[in-house]
Design a protein around this motif. Structure first.
Motif, PDB file in Angstrom:
ATOM      1  N   THR A  29       0.725  -1.404  -0.116  1.00 54.02           N
ATOM      2  CA  THR A  29       0.209  -0.151   0.205  1.00 54.02           C
ATOM      3  C   THR A  29       0.850   1.192   0.097  1.00 54.02           C
ATOM      4  O   THR A  29       0.543   2.273  -0.507  1.00 54.02           O
ATOM      5  N   GLU A  67      -5.277   2.000   5.646  1.00 53.54           N
ATOM      6  CA  GLU A  67      -5.941   1.333   4.412  1.00 53.54           C
ATOM      7  C   GLU A  67      -5.445   0.039   4.246  1.00 53.54           C
ATOM      8  O   GLU A  67      -6.180  -0.878   4.000  1.00 53.54           O
ATOM      9  N   ALA A  68      -4.338  -0.314   4.687  1.00 55.64           N
ATOM     10  CA  ALA A  68      -3.614  -1.564   4.479  1.00 55.64           C
ATOM     11  C   ALA A  68      -4.183  -2.752   5.486  1.00 55.64           C
ATOM     12  O   ALA A  68      -4.446  -3.835   4.766  1.00 55.64           O
TER      13      ALA A  68
END
Length: 83
Positions: A29, A67-68
């Protein structure tokens, strides 16, 4: 680029295997945020994870984690490397 150290506290401990998986997700990411996660350290028994990243801002480093895998650090500090 600035260096940041973040600290995660996981209630009940954490396994190195789970941290490896999260770190791999970070690596997949990080390019979207101009971040480079460099190293990490784990204290399994105390549920502590320390991550070192080069990032334009602390917010960018946190966005990668968010996000990851969703495990955002409770603390993040801009640091300078010593010997």
């Amino acid at each position: 680029m600035p260096l940041y150290m973040d600290i995660h506290s996981i209630e009940g401990g954490v396994s190195v295997d789970d941290v490896v998986k999260a770190h791999m997700a970070d690596l997949r990411t990080q390019g979207r945020y101009d971040v480079s996660y460099l190293r990490y350290w784990v204290d399994e028994a105390h549920g502590k994870i320390f991550c070192l990243a080069e990032a334009p801002t602390a917010d960018a480093a946190a966005a990668v984690h968010r996000e990851a895998h969703g495990l955002v650090a409770g603390e993040i500090y801009q640091v300078q490397e010593g010997s």
